[in-house]
Design a protein around this motif. Structure first.
Motif, mmCIF file in Angstrom:
data_model
loop_
_atom_site.group_PDB
_atom_site.id
_atom_site.type_symbol
_atom_site.label_atom_id
_atom_site.label_comp_id
_atom_site.label_asym_id
_atom_site.label_seq_id
_atom_site.Cartn_x
_atom_site.Cartn_y
_atom_site.Cartn_z
ATOM 1 N N LEU A 207 55.588 94.119 -92.274
ATOM 2 C CA LEU A 207 55.165 92.741 -92.025
ATOM 3 C C LEU A 207 54.088 92.326 -93.033
ATOM 4 O O LEU A 207 54.118 91.200 -93.559
ATOM 5 C CB LEU A 207 54.619 92.614 -90.603
ATOM 6 C CG LEU A 207 54.103 91.224 -90.199
ATOM 7 C CD1 LEU A 207 55.180 90.163 -90.354
ATOM 8 C CD2 LEU A 207 53.574 91.240 -88.773
ATOM 9 N N GLY A 208 53.158 93.229 -93.338
ATOM 10 C CA GLY A 208 52.133 92.943 -94.325
ATOM 11 C C GLY A 208 52.728 92.668 -95.696
ATOM 12 O O GLY A 208 52.276 91.762 -96.409
ATOM 13 N N TRP A 209 53.741 93.438 -96.072
ATOM 14 C CA TRP A 209 54.417 93.221 -97.366
ATOM 15 C C TRP A 209 55.047 91.837 -97.411
ATOM 16 O O TRP A 209 54.917 91.120 -98.408
ATOM 17 C CB TRP A 209 55.481 94.293 -97.572
ATOM 18 C CG TRP A 209 56.226 94.161 -98.870
ATOM 19 C CD1 TRP A 209 55.867 94.680 -100.082
ATOM 20 C CD2 TRP A 209 57.453 93.455 -99.081
ATOM 21 N NE1 TRP A 209 56.794 94.349 -101.032
ATOM 22 C CE2 TRP A 209 57.775 93.595 -100.453
ATOM 23 C CE3 TRP A 209 58.311 92.727 -98.260
ATOM 24 C CZ2 TRP A 209 58.924 93.024 -101.013
ATOM 25 C CZ3 TRP A 209 59.445 92.152 -98.813
ATOM 26 C CH2 TRP A 209 59.748 92.300 -100.159
ATOM 27 N N ARG A 214 54.820 86.222 -99.383
ATOM 28 C CA ARG A 214 54.802 84.781 -99.097
ATOM 29 C C ARG A 214 53.546 84.132 -99.693
ATOM 30 O O ARG A 214 53.610 83.046 -100.287
ATOM 31 C CB ARG A 214 54.868 84.547 -97.589
ATOM 32 C CG ARG A 214 54.843 83.083 -97.166
ATOM 33 C CD ARG A 214 54.992 82.973 -95.679
ATOM 34 N NE ARG A 214 56.336 83.329 -95.283
ATOM 35 C CZ ARG A 214 57.361 82.474 -95.242
ATOM 36 N NH1 ARG A 214 57.181 81.214 -95.597
ATOM 37 N NH2 ARG A 214 58.554 82.870 -94.854
ATOM 38 N N LEU A 215 52.394 84.782 -99.529
ATOM 39 C CA LEU A 215 51.142 84.232 -100.047
ATOM 40 C C LEU A 215 51.081 84.277 -101.572
ATOM 41 O O LEU A 215 50.395 83.459 -102.200
ATOM 42 C CB LEU A 215 49.953 84.982 -99.449
ATOM 43 C CG LEU A 215 49.738 84.816 -97.942
ATOM 44 C CD1 LEU A 215 48.644 85.751 -97.454
ATOM 45 C CD2 LEU A 215 49.384 83.365 -97.610
#
Length: 221
Positions: A207-209, A214-215
């Motif tokens: 999820l962090g990846w 996205r950011l």
């Protein structure tokens, strides 16, 4: 025109990614993946009939099917990062099939619970879902998986539209959270959280990846 090749590669050689993509794109890749994905289920069925599941075969079968559900969930969430990092773009061909195997193993997990624990008693199942939080969480995860499986086909994508379909299928991360919570509450009685921590770490990293990607996207000026 002279052939341009990557530095450090011998003449006539191809990058490993090209070879992997060629194999993944072969017509035998999907049938091979299908057979491999069915092997755990086949082994569990054989072990149940051969009395190889230990002193409590019903519990072993239910928990093993749950374990394989979460393992296939890890696999389906790994496909996009692997495809991005390695260039194995042909992995996308297998994503739908792996996702449907998540649903298959979740259904077998639910069926084994309803059969061996509840003897297909609907009132008993409803009462168990209400009384035990980890059963409720697992059932909610299964309902979300049902929605994703039902909309995993091209006709459903066209009916929903690509954007709405993508938003719906991001629920897979919610399913991962519910799966970890279900697993955590199930193991809490024995204070055995090592495996839960492994899956929680993997899902958090994935999820962090995705959030980082996205950011990191350049924003339109």
């Amino acid at each position: 025109m002279a052939t341009i090749r990557a530095p450090g590669l011998p003449a006539g050689s191809r990058p490993a990614g090209s070879r992997v993509n060629r194999w993944l794109g072969h017509r035998t890749a999907k049938p091979t993946g299908f057979v491999l994905a069915l092997l755990p289920f086949a082994w569990l069925v054989w072990a149940a009939f051969a009395n190889q599941l230990g002193a409590n075969p019903a519990e072993a079968l239910i928990r093993s099917l749950g374990d394989w559900t979460i393992r296939f969930l890890v696999l389906v969430l790994l496909i996009t990062p692997l495809r991005t990092v390695t260039g194995w773009v042909a992995l996308a061909r297998l994503r739908r099939m792996v996702g449907l195997f998540v649903f298959f193993y979740a259904c077998m997990h639910l069926l084994a619970y309803a059969w061996f624990d509840m003897e297909f008693s609907v009132p008993a199942i409803v009462d168990d879902v209400i009384k035990r939080p980890f059963i409720l969480v697992g059932f909610l995860g299964w309902l979300l998986l049902l929605a994703l499986a039902a909309t995993s086909f091209n006709r459903a994508i066209r009916a929903l539209g690509a954007r709405r379909w993508q938003v719906l299928h991001r629920a897979v991360y919610g399913i991962a959270g519910l799966a970890v919570l279900h697993f955590f509450w199930m193991r809490s009685g024995k204070n055995d959280f090592a495996e839960v921590a492994v899956y929680a770490t993997i899902f958090a990293a994935l999820l962090g990846w995705r959030l980082w990607r996205r950011l990191a996207r350049p924003r339109p000026v």
